[in-house]
Design a protein around this motif. Sequence first.
Motif, PDB file in Angstrom:
ATOM      1  N   GLY A 203       1.597   5.753  -1.111  1.00 29.97           N
ATOM      2  CA  GLY A 203       2.152   6.641  -0.074  1.00 29.97           C
ATOM      3  C   GLY A 203       1.409   6.622   1.367  1.00 29.97           C
ATOM      4  O   GLY A 203       0.916   5.667   1.842  1.00 29.97           O
ATOM      5  N   ASP A 204       1.016   7.833   1.802  1.00 28.47           N
ATOM      6  CA  ASP A 204       0.290   8.164   3.064  1.00 28.47           C
ATOM      7  C   ASP A 204      -1.152   7.237   2.802  1.00 28.47           C
ATOM      8  O   ASP A 204      -1.860   7.384   1.694  1.00 28.47           O
ATOM      9  CB  ASP A 204      -0.487   9.378   3.178  1.00 28.47           C
ATOM     10  CG  ASP A 204       1.159  10.321   3.598  1.00 28.47           C
ATOM     11  OD1 ASP A 204       2.217   9.609   3.790  1.00 28.47           O
ATOM     12  OD2 ASP A 204       0.975  11.403   3.560  1.00 28.47           O
ATOM     13  N   ALA A 205      -1.569   6.739   3.722  1.00 33.33           N
ATOM     14  CA  ALA A 205      -2.959   5.793   3.467  1.00 33.33           C
ATOM     15  C   ALA A 205      -3.470   5.469   4.925  1.00 33.33           C
ATOM     16  O   ALA A 205      -2.616   5.593   5.760  1.00 33.33           O
ATOM     17  CB  ALA A 205      -2.514   4.485   2.771  1.00 33.33           C
ATOM     18  N   PRO A 206      -4.891   4.978   4.910  1.00 33.07           N
ATOM     19  CA  PRO A 206      -5.491   4.827   5.925  1.00 33.07           C
ATOM     20  C   PRO A 206      -4.568   3.574   7.046  1.00 33.07           C
ATOM     21  O   PRO A 206      -4.502   2.497   6.217  1.00 33.07           O
ATOM     22  CB  PRO A 206      -6.921   4.438   5.936  1.00 33.07           C
ATOM     23  CG  PRO A 206      -7.117   5.176   4.630  1.00 33.07           C
ATOM     24  CD  PRO A 206      -5.602   5.217   3.937  1.00 33.07           C
TER      25      PRO A 206
ATOM     26  N   ILE B  32       4.716  -1.625  10.108  1.00 32.38           N
ATOM     27  CA  ILE B  32       5.046  -2.763   9.232  1.00 32.38           C
ATOM     28  C   ILE B  32       6.447  -3.365   9.859  1.00 32.38           C
ATOM     29  O   ILE B  32       6.531  -4.682  10.029  1.00 32.38           O
ATOM     30  CB  ILE B  32       5.497  -2.249   7.653  1.00 32.38           C
ATOM     31  CG1 ILE B  32       4.421  -1.742   6.972  1.00 32.38           C
ATOM     32  CG2 ILE B  32       6.384  -3.199   7.024  1.00 32.38           C
ATOM     33  CD1 ILE B  32       4.889  -1.043   5.739  1.00 32.38           C
ATOM     34  N   GLU B  33       7.333  -2.579  10.290  1.00 30.52           N
ATOM     35  CA  GLU B  33       8.552  -3.261  11.055  1.00 30.52           C
ATOM     36  C   GLU B  33       8.214  -3.764  12.213  1.00 30.52           C
ATOM     37  O   GLU B  33       8.720  -4.888  12.570  1.00 30.52           O
ATOM     38  CB  GLU B  33       9.655  -1.986  11.547  1.00 30.52           C
ATOM     39  CG  GLU B  33      10.790  -2.430  11.996  1.00 30.52           C
ATOM     40  CD  GLU B  33      11.839  -1.211  12.245  1.00 30.52           C
ATOM     41  OE1 GLU B  33      12.793  -1.439  12.872  1.00 30.52           O
ATOM     42  OE2 GLU B  33      11.537  -0.017  11.736  1.00 30.52           O
TER      43      GLU B  33
ATOM     44  N   ILE C 193       0.720  -1.157   0.103  1.00 30.18           N
ATOM     45  CA  ILE C 193       0.002   0.205  -0.035  1.00 30.18           C
ATOM     46  C   ILE C 193       0.822   1.117  -0.107  1.00 30.18           C
ATOM     47  O   ILE C 193       0.641   2.169  -0.675  1.00 30.18           O
ATOM     48  CB  ILE C 193      -0.930  -0.185   1.353  1.00 30.18           C
ATOM     49  CG1 ILE C 193      -1.912  -1.093   1.075  1.00 30.18           C
ATOM     50  CG2 ILE C 193      -1.540   1.355   1.445  1.00 30.18           C
ATOM     51  CD1 ILE C 193      -2.807  -1.250   2.349  1.00 30.18           C
ATOM     52  N   VAL C 194       2.046   1.460   0.994  1.00 24.79           N
ATOM     53  CA  VAL C 194       2.532   2.434   1.178  1.00 24.79           C
ATOM     54  C   VAL C 194       3.610   2.682  -0.444  1.00 24.79           C
ATOM     55  O   VAL C 194       3.663   3.840  -0.615  1.00 24.79           O
ATOM     56  CB  VAL C 194       3.569   2.603   2.271  1.00 24.79           C
ATOM     57  CG1 VAL C 194       2.800   2.640   3.398  1.00 24.79           C
ATOM     58  CG2 VAL C 194       4.470   1.299   2.106  1.00 24.79           C
TER      59      VAL C 194
ATOM     60  N   ALA D  37       6.006   7.342   7.134  1.00 21.01           N
ATOM     61  CA  ALA D  37       6.765   6.759   8.147  1.00 21.01           C
ATOM     62  C   ALA D  37       6.128   5.852   9.313  1.00 21.01           C
ATOM     63  O   ALA D  37       6.758   5.210   9.981  1.00 21.01           O
ATOM     64  CB  ALA D  37       7.376   7.957   8.880  1.00 21.01           C
ATOM     65  N   ASP D  38       4.904   6.486   9.609  1.00 13.75           N
ATOM     66  CA  ASP D  38       4.293   5.729  10.712  1.00 13.75           C
ATOM     67  C   ASP D  38       3.617   4.217  10.307  1.00 13.75           C
ATOM     68  O   ASP D  38       3.719   3.357  11.239  1.00 13.75           O
ATOM     69  CB  ASP D  38       2.999   6.516  11.027  1.00 13.75           C
ATOM     70  CG  ASP D  38       3.428   8.016  11.744  1.00 13.75           C
ATOM     71  OD1 ASP D  38       4.404   8.064  12.457  1.00 13.75           O
ATOM     72  OD2 ASP D  38       2.385   8.564  11.915  1.00 13.75           O
TER      73      ASP D  38
END
Length: 215
Positions: free
Chosen positions: A155-158, A184-185, A150-151, A178-179
């Motif tokens: 990019g930015d997403a819910p 994900i990490e 998705i990112v 980044a959030d």
Amino acid sequence: MKIKYYIVSLFALLSATSCSDFLDLTPISEASSVNYYKNTSDINSALTACYGSLQGTYQYGEYFIALMELRSDNVEDINPGGAAGVFYFIDNFTATSGNNIIRQAWKELYNQIYRCNNVLANSHVVANDELREQYEGEAAFLRALAYFNIVRLWGDAPLILEPIKAVDAVNYGRTPIADIYKVIEDDLKDAAKKLEPSYGSDDLGRATSVAAEAL
């Protein structure tokens, strides 16, 4: 005459049979994540559905190659006018949310996340601690994979980390990249910790700690 006799006898037999075994069931319309997950088998089935999402037509089943590769030099759109130009617009970075491939990929990825969230929210019904951790690790890996795609695409997403109803989705705005990468990490670290590096022949294809570390 004999046919009528058989029909009457059959009707009498059915009437005398208790209906409790096959009629006293929860209506399908009332089935939900609240009352569905009751045991290990239910969670395993739900996890299988998470994997099933990967085979979606607008994911790895078919169209991810267009979304992931068409904009590169690896793949060329040799028929710009085909399919009403949906591939052409992706190739030229001019596609909008009206593009069917993009719209359906978005839906399939968030459906995958929804399924993973349900597994993670209801994994407590699995009595075996080791098996529960494995299922949680697999769901975390698959959710991380979905958000990773998705990112890269939007990019930015819910960012949705719990089961929600469709009507609640409108309350989720776009979360900074980044959030999302932090989640994900965290999911991949959790998966790497809970999963085995390999499985037996009966479980081939399941996410492993090696896959989590690689991603």
